[in-house]
Scaffold this active site. Structure first.
Site, PDB file in Angstrom:
ATOM      1  N   CYS A  11       0.807  -1.220   0.000  1.00  0.00           N
ATOM      2  CA  CYS A  11       0.000   0.000   0.000  1.00  0.00           C
ATOM      3  C   CYS A  11       0.844   1.275   0.000  1.00  0.00           C
ATOM      4  CB  CYS A  11      -0.932  -0.014   1.194  1.00  0.00           C
ATOM      5  SG  CYS A  11      -1.945  -1.506   1.233  1.00  0.00           S
TER       6      CYS A  11
ATOM      7  N   HIS B  23      -2.070   7.934   6.431  1.00  0.00           N
ATOM      8  CA  HIS B  23      -2.369   6.641   5.811  1.00  0.00           C
ATOM      9  C   HIS B  23      -3.764   6.211   6.247  1.00  0.00           C
ATOM     10  CE1 HIS B  23      -1.597   2.959   3.764  1.00  0.00           C
ATOM     11  NE2 HIS B  23      -1.664   2.223   4.862  1.00  0.00           N
TER      12      HIS B  23
ATOM     13  N   GLU C  15       0.023   4.909  13.778  1.00  0.00           N
ATOM     14  CA  GLU C  15       0.311   6.179  13.105  1.00  0.00           C
ATOM     15  C   GLU C  15       0.169   7.339  14.084  1.00  0.00           C
ATOM     16  OE1 GLU C  15      -0.531   8.456   8.863  1.00  0.00           O
ATOM     17  OE2 GLU C  15      -1.879   6.822   9.476  1.00  0.00           O
TER      18      GLU C  15
ATOM     19  N   HIS D 125      -9.700   2.073   0.515  1.00  0.00           N
ATOM     20  CA  HIS D 125      -8.252   1.895   0.359  1.00  0.00           C
ATOM     21  C   HIS D 125      -7.949   1.366  -1.043  1.00  0.00           C
ATOM     22  CE1 HIS D 125      -4.146   1.201   1.004  1.00  0.00           C
ATOM     23  NE2 HIS D 125      -4.166   0.595   2.181  1.00  0.00           N
TER      24      HIS D 125
ATOM     25  N   PHE E 156       1.830  -3.648   3.937  1.00  0.00           N
ATOM     26  CA  PHE E 156       2.210  -4.985   4.387  1.00  0.00           C
ATOM     27  C   PHE E 156       3.706  -5.187   4.166  1.00  0.00           C
ATOM     28  CE2 PHE E 156      -2.165  -7.261   3.690  1.00  0.00           C
ATOM     29  CZ  PHE E 156      -2.675  -6.577   4.774  1.00  0.00           C
TER      30      PHE E 156
END
Length: 416
Positions: free
Chosen positions: A166, A308, A319, A345, A404
């Site tokens: 991502c 994110h 985060e 996403h 990931f």
């Protein structure tokens, strides 16, 4: 050498500048998916997952000929179409590029072409090996789509195709910036695309507990709720984004109007776990520090953070921990928001689409909200611009992306 974000993507023109609601991707229940998007009948089941973002307004036949449509995956369709649309709406002309060997196509995709694998495996089992498409291997490789776009625009410079989860789109922009600074290229078309909302992908995500399900959400539009106490996973979406990044001087020479400056880039790895972020967020902190150092700006100069913000329990918490650790008390004064609350996403395309949001924030002075933030989480106690867009004079933006494998990437964008 400065690198400028010169041409906005077609996707940037799809949302209202007043309320930042993106119309290009609609979050729906799986049973509402169109046949072209979902490909394999849903009566086989996809676990408990219920939501995903589908680009219902996208019609590939408006951009691509029948051969491309029949031979290549939906990800290819997104990738090529958004490049064509960006060139068309911005007035980009190949003839304005004096040296094609200094013009690159840089692609990004997290999942590649899963529907091609699913369809061809189904064909192999049901009808035998002779019915497997000869183009299956091209689709599964992924990177040939960048070659297709290079052929269209005669881009003969070094080509890259990042499949780095991502964070792929954000890292692709950072790579373009560095290639320009190193004077290897003058200009790059950076494209991110993903169509990873197929049954196998959705089932796998559901089985590892990564995505929102109807167990905790009953309304598709409220399924993605970053930083909310009731968040339970992200909403996977399909989509694409494209930006053209080039040396500032090169842009002026060819008559282009620079929009914002890509001023800094940082990247690190957690070296911790295949899917979970490192709890102390040390690598994310270092990633942001590297980006700000590269941009030569102080933490106090950051006006807005495009997070994110996936809507997973661990990502949003980590985060937040990283932002507080790095920015100290200033963290409580920085508006932060997640575009994924509105569009889901988009995997490898997310970083590019969200960089477009970030650029529009600088240009228009409107910070997009984090919608669906209705139940404050005591552990996520920063200013997430809850539910309503905010007017603010924004000069410098920090954009974060994580993926990931513990991949982290951050960009700093500046007003020109």
């Amino acid at each position: 050498m400065r690198s400028a974000f010169v041409i906005k993507s077609s996707l940037a023109q799809k949302f209202s500048l007043l309320n930042f609601i993106l119309f290009y991707c609609d979050i729906v229940k799986l049973k509402e998916f169109s046949e072209i998007a979902f490909r394999i009948k849903l009566d086989r089941g996809v676990g408990g997952a219920s939501f995903a973002g589908e680009c219902k307004e996208f019609h590939a036949e408006e951009f691509l000929d029948k051969k491309i449509l029949s031979r290549y995956d939906r990800m290819f369709h997104f990738f090529i179409s958004v490049a064509l649309l960006t060139a068309e709406t911005s007035g980009f002309k190949t003839k304005s590029i004096k040296d094609p060997f200094r013009f690159s196509i840089i692609g990004a995709s997290a999942i590649g072409c899963p529907s091609s694998f699913e369809q061809n495996y189904e064909m192999l089992i049901s009808k035998g090996p002779k019915k497997v498409s000869p183009f299956c291997i091209i689709n599964l490789a992924g990177n040939p789509v960048a070659g297709q776009v290079a052929r269209i625009f005669n881009a003969r410079g070094p080509q890259y195709f990042l499949q780095e989860a991502c964070a792929a789109g954000t890292k692709a922009i950072g790579l373009a910036m560095k290639l320009i600074q190193m004077e290897i290229i003058d200009i790059a078309m950076v494209i991110g695309a993903d169509a990873g909302i197929t049954p196998t992908i959705i089932a796998s995500l559901d089985n590892i507990g990564a995505i929102a399900t109807d167990k905790a959400n009953t309304q598709p539009k409220k399924a993605s709720r970053p930083f909310d106490r009731l968040r339970c996973g992200f909403v996977p979406s399909e989509g694409a984004g494209c930006v053209i990044i080039e040396a500032y001087e090169h842009a002026l020479k060819r008559g282009a109007t620079p929009l914002v400056e890509i001023a800094g880039f940082g990247a690190t790895c957690d070296a911790y776990h295949p899917t979970a972020p490192e709890p102390e967020a040390l690598s994310i902190v270092e990633c942001m520090r590297k980006a700000l150092q590269d941009a030569r700006v102080s933490p106090e100069e950051i006006d807005y953070i495009n997070a994110h913000g996936t809507s997973t329990v661990l990502n949003d918490l980590t985060e937040t921990i990283a932002i507080k650790s790095f920015f100290k008390e200033h963290a409580y004064r920085i508006p932060i928001s997640s575009n994924k609350s509105m569009i889901g996403h988009m995997w490898g395309a997310a970083g590019i689409v969200e960089t477009i949001f970030s650029a529009k924030t600088i240009l228009e002075g409107i910070i997009p909200p984090t919608i669906n933030l209705e139940n404050p989480d005591p552990a996520c106690d920063l200013d997430y611009v809850a539910n309503k867009a905010r007017k603010k004079n924004v000069k410098i933006v920090l954009k974060n992306s994580f993926g990931f494998g513990g991949i982290n990437a951050s960009l700093v964008l500046k007003r020109i």
